[in-house]
Each structure stands twice: as structure tokens, then as C-alpha cells.
Design a protein around this motif. Structure first.
Motif, mmCIF file in Angstrom:
data_model
loop_
_atom_site.group_PDB
_atom_site.id
_atom_site.type_symbol
_atom_site.label_atom_id
_atom_site.label_comp_id
_atom_site.label_asym_id
_atom_site.label_seq_id
_atom_site.Cartn_x
_atom_site.Cartn_y
_atom_site.Cartn_z
ATOM 1 N N MET A 1 39.389 10.158 44.531
ATOM 2 C CA MET A 1 39.937 8.821 45.290
ATOM 3 C C MET A 1 40.832 8.140 44.707
ATOM 4 S SD MET A 1 36.525 6.364 43.835
ATOM 5 C CE MET A 1 37.006 5.063 44.905
ATOM 6 N N GLY A 2 41.439 7.300 45.304
ATOM 7 C CA GLY A 2 42.647 6.694 44.932
ATOM 8 C C GLY A 2 42.832 6.162 43.704
ATOM 9 N N ALA A 3 43.889 6.479 42.749
ATOM 10 C CA ALA A 3 43.915 6.092 41.329
ATOM 11 C C ALA A 3 43.552 4.721 40.840
ATOM 12 C CB ALA A 3 45.131 6.321 40.782
ATOM 13 N N GLY A 4 43.826 3.663 41.942
ATOM 14 C CA GLY A 4 43.515 2.322 41.796
ATOM 15 C C GLY A 4 42.068 2.033 41.712
ATOM 16 N N ASP A 5 41.364 2.443 42.555
ATOM 17 C CA ASP A 5 40.035 2.401 42.713
ATOM 18 C C ASP A 5 39.109 3.451 42.015
ATOM 19 O OD1 ASP A 5 40.510 0.191 44.342
ATOM 20 O OD2 ASP A 5 39.481 0.950 46.149
ATOM 21 N N LEU B 1 43.751 10.216 42.622
ATOM 22 C CA LEU B 1 44.755 10.669 43.840
ATOM 23 C C LEU B 1 45.982 9.631 43.715
ATOM 24 C CD1 LEU B 1 42.368 11.726 46.580
ATOM 25 C CD2 LEU B 1 43.213 13.178 44.732
ATOM 26 N N ARG B 2 47.053 10.221 44.123
ATOM 27 C CA ARG B 2 48.416 9.403 44.199
ATOM 28 C C ARG B 2 48.998 9.948 45.427
ATOM 29 N NH1 ARG B 2 48.708 6.073 39.882
ATOM 30 N NH2 ARG B 2 47.836 7.150 38.021
ATOM 31 N N ASP B 3 49.564 8.875 46.100
ATOM 32 C CA ASP B 3 50.250 9.072 47.314
ATOM 33 C C ASP B 3 50.939 10.281 47.573
ATOM 34 O OD1 ASP B 3 50.774 7.606 49.968
ATOM 35 O OD2 ASP B 3 52.841 7.885 49.146
ATOM 36 N N GLY B 4 50.947 11.023 48.498
ATOM 37 C CA GLY B 4 51.783 12.117 48.812
ATOM 38 C C GLY B 4 51.029 13.335 48.098
ATOM 39 N N GLN B 5 49.876 13.329 47.768
ATOM 40 C CA GLN B 5 49.313 14.604 47.159
ATOM 41 C C GLN B 5 48.494 15.128 48.344
ATOM 42 O OE1 GLN B 5 47.299 12.708 43.091
ATOM 43 N NE2 GLN B 5 46.529 14.969 43.487
ATOM 44 N N THR B 6 48.079 16.157 48.169
ATOM 45 C CA THR B 6 47.025 17.033 49.221
ATOM 46 C C THR B 6 45.913 17.394 48.574
ATOM 47 O OG1 THR B 6 49.373 17.833 50.514
ATOM 48 C CG2 THR B 6 47.002 18.836 50.716
ATOM 49 N N ILE B 7 45.080 17.264 49.193
ATOM 50 C CA ILE B 7 43.601 17.773 48.553
ATOM 51 C C ILE B 7 42.648 18.235 50.002
ATOM 52 C CG2 ILE B 7 42.735 15.629 48.661
ATOM 53 C CD1 ILE B 7 40.950 16.275 46.173
ATOM 54 N N ALA B 8 42.030 19.366 49.766
ATOM 55 C CA ALA B 8 41.337 19.836 51.118
ATOM 56 C C ALA B 8 41.955 19.659 52.427
ATOM 57 C CB ALA B 8 40.053 19.118 50.988
ATOM 58 N N HIS C 1 43.064 1.192 47.828
ATOM 59 C CA HIS C 1 42.614 1.642 48.959
ATOM 60 C C HIS C 1 43.735 3.032 49.421
ATOM 61 C CE1 HIS C 1 41.494 2.042 53.099
ATOM 62 N NE2 HIS C 1 40.316 1.285 53.033
ATOM 63 N N THR C 2 43.122 4.049 49.921
ATOM 64 C CA THR C 2 43.459 5.208 50.434
ATOM 65 C C THR C 2 43.018 5.885 51.726
ATOM 66 O OG1 THR C 2 43.876 5.824 47.791
ATOM 67 C CG2 THR C 2 44.157 7.486 49.578
ATOM 68 N N ALA C 3 44.109 6.303 52.539
ATOM 69 C CA ALA C 3 43.844 6.916 53.936
ATOM 70 C C ALA C 3 44.111 8.440 53.561
ATOM 71 C CB ALA C 3 44.305 6.409 54.930
ATOM 72 N N PHE C 4 43.432 9.223 54.267
ATOM 73 C CA PHE C 4 43.438 10.663 54.441
ATOM 74 C C PHE C 4 44.121 11.105 55.799
ATOM 75 C CE2 PHE C 4 40.511 9.564 51.147
ATOM 76 C CZ PHE C 4 40.913 10.106 50.004
ATOM 77 N N ALA D 1 47.112 -3.463 36.757
ATOM 78 C CA ALA D 1 46.484 -2.071 37.369
ATOM 79 C C ALA D 1 47.555 -1.373 38.526
ATOM 80 C CB ALA D 1 45.236 -2.656 37.824
ATOM 81 N N PRO D 2 47.481 -0.158 38.464
ATOM 82 C CA PRO D 2 48.505 0.590 39.322
ATOM 83 C C PRO D 2 47.692 0.582 40.712
ATOM 84 C CG PRO D 2 47.426 2.245 37.986
ATOM 85 C CD PRO D 2 47.054 0.760 37.417
ATOM 86 N N ASP D 3 48.370 0.731 41.686
ATOM 87 C CA ASP D 3 47.796 0.965 43.399
ATOM 88 C C ASP D 3 47.913 2.653 43.307
ATOM 89 O OD1 ASP D 3 50.716 0.185 45.223
ATOM 90 O OD2 ASP D 3 50.305 1.908 43.728
ATOM 91 N N GLY D 4 47.624 2.955 44.569
ATOM 92 C CA GLY D 4 47.458 4.488 44.729
ATOM 93 C C GLY D 4 48.407 5.320 44.508
#
Length: 328
Positions: free
Chosen positions: A87-91, A144-151, A165-168, A206-209
Motif C-alpha cells: 500500500m502507499g508508503a504514508g499509510d 508503494l510510491r507514486d508512479g510505481q507499477t505493481i501487478a 491514500h493511493t489509487a491504482f 510523515a511523507p505522503d505516497g
């Protein structure tokens, strides 16, 4: 390879917001499996069976944000499927180190509510009513960081409702969690008190995603996430309900414009006033988690109005505001 197929699995209404939407992506990943209840687990397993997908087919369990109605079942599913949980790094810490982070969250929430002017006895009732979720104390969670790809899914940072918060995004679809909902407006300020904390606390940095530091203007951060989603071409699929209709971003932004106006007018009636006093004026009697949500929503709008120069802070503990016109 970009993920191409998505199947919604209806997860029954064990959460305060009712039915959850879990998503099976390319028969190899699940996004937002649901709350940590046996009923949700049955709904999810039945949904996978209808899709002719077994647990061993799953490679990843992904979560848009740390709230238990979305993340609660993720550790159980990831463990049963021997799949990656991310999930997003911030959460991520709030799930990875659940027991310790829950204790920190309750302390942070209590301190923040008191600073908003919520009476001690009311704060104590909110904190005592915050039940422990059936989640492991610790579990490995990928950050996870913005712009990464997973699955096959692109990671899209959408902070605001929560810090990380992170969208996919897949081919033609974007799973937006609670960044945008079909009929209700996601809470800002109270749904994750890290988004509004100020001062020298650990949460302040604290960092965001995306690894950036949020400016602690949660309403502006949330608006930025909405505008980012509005610029995307994919079909938006929410964490509750089935689809986000065109024009929904505009209606949510209009809602917040109207709420800012109402907050300002309430402040003029009561100034100087705390976020809690204004929340009671705007929303009436508040109980349980709605204390935190209502006061947080007022606090978020007050912070935005302060940044615009329309109001100013007169005290810090509890925080009080008055309109700048009063001092002219």
C-alpha cells in the motif's frame, strides 16, 4: 504489462459506510479486500470462487488506505494466499505495525481533538469506543510510491482522506478507494488526524505516497488529489458503490466551497471560536467517531481559510480563530 480486467466483489455491510467494493484485477491481485470480519471473508471467498480464482492464483493484495473497512482483511488474505501485501508508503505503517501504530494513533487523536476544543469527557468516550480490529500486531507490508507499477497497476498518490491514500490504475480503469465516493463526500481532517497535525510532532514530517511532505493544509491536499483524478481518462471505480459518474469531482469541490462559506459565516457568529464549537453549530450533536469527523472537517476548512488570509488564529491550545476583518 498493464492490468486489463477488473471484477467488483460486493463485500457485505459490516462497515459504517455499508457495502464495500473489493476488486479482483487480472485474476491475480485483489484491491481493498474489506473489513476484518468472517462475513467479509465469506463474501470475498465466494466472489473469488464465482470468478474461478483460487487463493493460490493471487500474487498481490493491495490497499488504497489504512482504514479497517478497506485494509482489515488484507493481512488474512495475503497470508492465506502467500501473496505480497502492499500500500502507499504514508499509510503502510498503520497496517504493518498495527498494534503500536494504533496506540500512537489514539494518543494523537486524543491530543488533536482536545486542541480542537473537544471536551475531555467527550474525547475519552471517542477513544474508549475505538475498538481493536482483528488484525495481526505486525505483518510485512510493501511501501508503494507514486508512479510505481505493481501487478500491472500504476500507483497514483491521492493523499487527503488519509495521509498516504493511493489509487491504482489499469487499462481503462482507476480504483480510487475513498478519494472519491458516488454519493457521499469523503471526510477530510478527522479521518486521519496526521493530515492536519501541526507543531513539532513526529507526524509533522510523515511523507505522503510520493515521498513529499504535506503542507498540513488537508483540504488543499484533498482538492489536489481530486483534480489529479479528474485529469485522468480512466473510468473511476470507488471503494464503496459501483461507479463514479462524470462531474463528480466538480460536485465535491462545489460542496467544499459551500462548506467553507458556512464555516466562515459560523465563525463570524461565534468568534473567536474553536473547531469544536463551529462543528456543533454546523452539524448539531455529535457522538462517537463523528466527534472526530465533525471537528476535523471544521478544522480543515478553518486551516484553509487561514491560509487564504480570511481568518487568523488567536490561541493555540485550544486553537481559536477569528476573522481578519475584526482586527481592522
Amino acid at each position: 504489462m498493464t492490468a486489463e480486467s477488473v471484477t467488483r466483489i460486493d463485500i457485505g455491510g459490516d462497515s459504517p459506510e455499508g457495502t464495500n467494493s473489493a476488486y479482483l484485477v487480472d485474476d491475480r491481485a485483489v484491491v481493498d479486500p474489506g473489513p476484518p470480519t468472517d462475513r467479509a471473508w465469506r463474501d470475498l471467498r465466494e466472489g473469488l470462487e464465482r470468478a474461478d480464482v483460487s487463493l493460490r492464483d493471487l500474487e498481490a493484495v493491495l490497499v488504497t488506505h489504512w482504514h479497517a473497512d478497506h485494509a482489515g482483511l488484507a493481512p488474512r488474505l495475503a497470508t492465506a494466499a502467500d501473496a505480497t501485501l502492499a500500500m502507499g508508503a504514508g499509510d503502510a505503517p498503520l497496517v504493518a505495525d498495527y498494534a503500536a501504530e494504533r496506540a500512537r494513533r489514539l494518543e494523537r487523536d486524543a491530543e488533536t481533538m482536545r486542541r480542537w476544543g473537544v471536551p475531555d469527557r467527550t474525547v475519552e468516550r471517542v477513544i474508549s469506543g475505538d475498538t481493536v480490529s482483528a488484525m495481526p500486531d505486525e505483518i510485512a507490508v510493501g511501501r508503494l510510491r507514486d508512479g510505481q507499477t505493481i501487478a500491472g497497476l500504476e500507483v497514483v498518490a491521492t493523499p487527503g482522506h488519509t495521509l498516504g491514500h493511493t489509487a491504482f490504475a489499469g487499462e481503462g480503469f482507476l480504483l480510487v478507494g475513498d478519494a472519491m465516493l458516488p454519493t457521499t463526500t469523503p471526510n477530510v481532517g478527522g479521518s486521519d488526524t496526521r493530515t492536519i497535525r501541526s507543531g513539532g510532532s513526529r507526524a509533522q514530517s510523515a511523507p505522503d505516497g510520493d515521498g513529499a511532505i504535506l503542507d498540513r493544509n488537508p483540504l488543499a491536499t484533498f482538492r489536489g488529489a481530486l483534480e489529479r483524478l479528474d485529469d485522468r481518462s480512466e473510468r473511476l471505480l470507488p471503494g464503496h458503490g459501483t461507479v463514479v459518474t462524470p462531474g463528480r469531482v466538480e460536485s465535491i469541490l462545489t460542496h467544499h466551497d459551500e462548506r467553507s462559506r458556512r464555516v466562515f459565516e459560523a465563525l463570524e457568529r461565534h468568534e473567536p471560536a474553536t473547531p469544536w464549537e463551529l462543528a456543533r453549530d454546523l452539524f448539531g450533536d455529535l457522538e462517537g467517531v463523528h466527534v472526530k469527523f465533525g471537528a476535523g472537517e471544521a478544522a480543515a476548512h478553518l486551516r484553509a481559510l487561514e491560509r487564504e488570509g480570511r481568518i487568523e488564529r488567536t490561541t493555540d491550545d485550544p486553537v481559536r480563530y477569528e476573522s481578519t476583518s475584526k482586527r481592522r
